[in-house]
Design a protein around this motif. Structure first.
Motif, PDB file in Angstrom:
ATOM      1  N   GLY A  34      20.271  40.820  -3.160  1.00 48.95           N
ATOM      2  CA  GLY A  34      19.991  40.542  -1.742  1.00 48.95           C
ATOM      3  C   GLY A  34      18.616  39.957  -1.498  1.00 48.95           C
ATOM      4  O   GLY A  34      17.975  39.414  -2.401  1.00 48.95           O
ATOM      5  N   ASN A  35      18.158  40.096  -0.235  1.00 51.30           N
ATOM      6  CA  ASN A  35      16.903  39.472   0.199  1.00 51.30           C
ATOM      7  C   ASN A  35      15.709  40.130  -0.491  1.00 51.30           C
ATOM      8  O   ASN A  35      15.624  41.362  -0.558  1.00 51.30           O
ATOM      9  CB  ASN A  35      16.738  39.659   1.708  1.00 51.30           C
ATOM     10  CG  ASN A  35      17.917  39.122   2.483  1.00 51.30           C
ATOM     11  OD1 ASN A  35      18.335  37.992   2.260  1.00 51.30           O
ATOM     12  ND2 ASN A  35      18.469  39.927   3.385  1.00 51.30           N
ATOM     13  N   LYS A  36      14.763  39.306  -0.943  1.00 53.22           N
ATOM     14  CA  LYS A  36      13.570  39.890  -1.565  1.00 53.22           C
ATOM     15  C   LYS A  36      12.374  38.951  -1.502  1.00 53.22           C
ATOM     16  O   LYS A  36      12.539  37.729  -1.386  1.00 53.22           O
ATOM     17  CB  LYS A  36      13.842  40.310  -3.013  1.00 53.22           C
ATOM     18  CG  LYS A  36      14.442  39.243  -3.889  1.00 53.22           C
ATOM     19  CD  LYS A  36      14.935  39.861  -5.198  1.00 53.22           C
ATOM     20  CE  LYS A  36      15.715  38.860  -6.008  1.00 53.22           C
ATOM     21  NZ  LYS A  36      16.321  39.460  -7.188  1.00 53.22           N
ATOM     22  N   ILE A  37      11.190  39.573  -1.549  1.00 52.62           N
ATOM     23  CA  ILE A  37       9.914  38.841  -1.551  1.00 52.62           C
ATOM     24  C   ILE A  37       9.034  39.503  -2.604  1.00 52.62           C
ATOM     25  O   ILE A  37       8.983  40.727  -2.684  1.00 52.62           O
ATOM     26  CB  ILE A  37       9.202  38.940  -0.173  1.00 52.62           C
ATOM     27  CG1 ILE A  37      10.031  38.267   0.932  1.00 52.62           C
ATOM     28  CG2 ILE A  37       7.797  38.343  -0.236  1.00 52.62           C
ATOM     29  CD1 ILE A  37       9.415  38.400   2.339  1.00 52.62           C
ATOM     30  N   LEU A  38       8.336  38.686  -3.401  1.00 53.46           N
ATOM     31  CA  LEU A  38       7.344  39.226  -4.340  1.00 53.46           C
ATOM     32  C   LEU A  38       5.958  38.851  -3.818  1.00 53.46           C
ATOM     33  O   LEU A  38       5.728  37.697  -3.443  1.00 53.46           O
ATOM     34  CB  LEU A  38       7.568  38.631  -5.744  1.00 53.46           C
ATOM     35  CG  LEU A  38       6.702  39.202  -6.865  1.00 53.46           C
ATOM     36  CD1 LEU A  38       7.047  40.671  -7.153  1.00 53.46           C
ATOM     37  CD2 LEU A  38       6.873  38.397  -8.155  1.00 53.46           C
ATOM     38  N   VAL A  39       5.057  39.824  -3.772  1.00 48.89           N
ATOM     39  CA  VAL A  39       3.661  39.566  -3.394  1.00 48.89           C
ATOM     40  C   VAL A  39       2.827  39.920  -4.618  1.00 48.89           C
ATOM     41  O   VAL A  39       3.039  40.984  -5.215  1.00 48.89           O
ATOM     42  CB  VAL A  39       3.222  40.459  -2.201  1.00 48.89           C
ATOM     43  CG1 VAL A  39       1.774  40.167  -1.818  1.00 48.89           C
ATOM     44  CG2 VAL A  39       4.148  40.280  -1.001  1.00 48.89           C
TER      45      VAL A  39
END
Ligand code: ADP
Length: 259
Positions: A34-39
Motif C-alpha cells: 500500500g501507500n508509503k513514504i520514506l524519510v
C-alpha cells in the motif's frame, strides 16, 4: 468511508550509511503493502565529504551549524548522493520511488531559524507541508523518498531535521490517511539500558517519557525524536513506533495522552 492506510518510515543517517543495516531496512520497507513514504536523515557522510572539500564542520552542543558552505554540501549530499542512492536501491527492489527535497513541488516550506539564542545558520523550522502534492504523488502509485532539506519559498534551501520532517508530514497527511509513523534507528526501540538489548520499553506515555528523561534513561538524540513522536500521536497520527531497521512493526509504541 474509512481512510486508506499510509506508512511513513523515517530512517536515521547511521542506518543509511551501513550496508548491514540499510539492506534489512530496504527489504522491510519494500515489502510494506500500500501507500508509503520514506524519510531519511543526514548523518556523518556530509561531515566526511565536507572535510574532503575543505569545508569545516562546526558543532554547538552536539548539533551541526549549517554555514553557507555547509549548506552547499548538505544539499549535494542529502539531496543528491544519499537520496538518489536510496531511490536506485528501492527501484532495484521493485518500488517506484521518487526522490524529493522539500523544494520539489513546494512539498515542505520552512522558516530560517532565528539567530537567537544560538545561530545554527541555514537551518529550517517547518512551516507548511503541501499535503495535496504528496497525496497526488502517492495516488499515482509512486513512493516519495524525502531528503532532510526544505526551502524558504524565497529561493534558499534549508537544512532540516529528518525526524521533524517525518512528524510534520505524518500530521499533515493524517486528515486524509490512517497514518502509521515508524522511526527506524540503530537500537531496537526506547531502551531501559542501552547496553541490554532485552531491555526494550514496549509502550511509553508522555509522563513515562518525562520521568525517563529526568532520571537519565533517555538522552541525546532520543529526546527530540520522542518529542516529535508525541507531537505526531497528539495531532491525528494513528500509530507511532520507535524501532530498529529490521523490525518496522516492532519496537516501542508511543501512547497518546487520554482525551
Ligand atoms: P537517528 O538514528 O535517527 O539519527 P539519533 O541518533 O538522533 O537517531 O537518536 C537515537 C539515539 O539515541 C540512539 O542511537 C541512542 O544512542 C540514543 N539514546 C539515548 N537514550 C536512549 C534510550 N533510552 N533508548 C534508545 N536510544 C537512546
Amino acid at each position: 468511508m474509512s481512510k486508506e492506510k499510509l506508512n511513513i518510515v523515517k530512517v536515521g543517517g547511521a542506518i543509511v550509511e551501513k550496508e548491514e543495516s540499510l539492506l534489512p531496512l530496504l527489504k522491510s520497507f519494500s515489502s510494506l503493502s500500500g501507500n508509503k513514504i520514506l524519510v531519511h536523515g543526514g548523518g556523518k557522510i556530509a561531515t566526511a565529504i565536507a572535510a574532503q572539500l575543505g569545508v569545516e564542520t562546526q558543532m554547538i552542543n552536539g548539533r551541526r551549524v549549517t554555514s553557507a558552505e555547509m549548506l552547499k554540501v548538505v544539499t549535494m549530499v542529502y539531496g543528491g548522493l544519499v537520496n538518489k542512492n536510496l531511490v536506485a536501491r528501492l527501484q532495484s527492489m521493485g518500488v517506484n520511488a521518487i526522490g524529493l527535497s522539500g523544494a520539489d513541488m513546494n512539498i515542505i516550506r520552512s522558516d530560517k531559524r532565528p539567530v537567537e539564542p544560538i545561530d545554527f545558520g541555514f537551518v529550517g523550522d517547518v512551516k507548511e507541508v503541501n499535503a495535496k502534492a504528496l497525496s497526488d504523488i502517492i495516488g499515482s502509485g509512486a513512493v516519495p523518498v524525502l531528503a532532510p532539506l526544505t526551502h524558504d519559498g524565497k529561493g534558499t534551501m534549508l537544512n532540516t531535521n529528518g525526524d521533524t520532517i517525518a512528524a510534520t508530514v505524518a500530521k499533515a497527511l493524517s486528515s486524509e490517511y490512517d497514518v502509521t509513523l515508524s522511526y527506524c534507528s540503530s537500537t531496537p526501540g526506547v531502551m531501559k539500558d542501552l547496553d541490554d538489548p532485552d531491555s526494550l520499553i514496549k509502550t511509553i506515555t508522555s509522563s513515562d517519557f518525562r520521568n525517563l528523561v529526568a532520571d537519565g534513561t533517555i538522552s541525546e538524540g532520543m529526546i527530540p525524536k520522542l518529542e516529535n513522536a508525541f507531537e505526531a500521536i497528539g495531532s491525528g497520527v494513528s500509530r507511532v513506533v520507535i524501532t530498529s531497521a529490521s523490525d518496522i512493526d516492532g519496537g516501542t509504541t508511543i501512547m497518546a495522552d487520554p482525551e
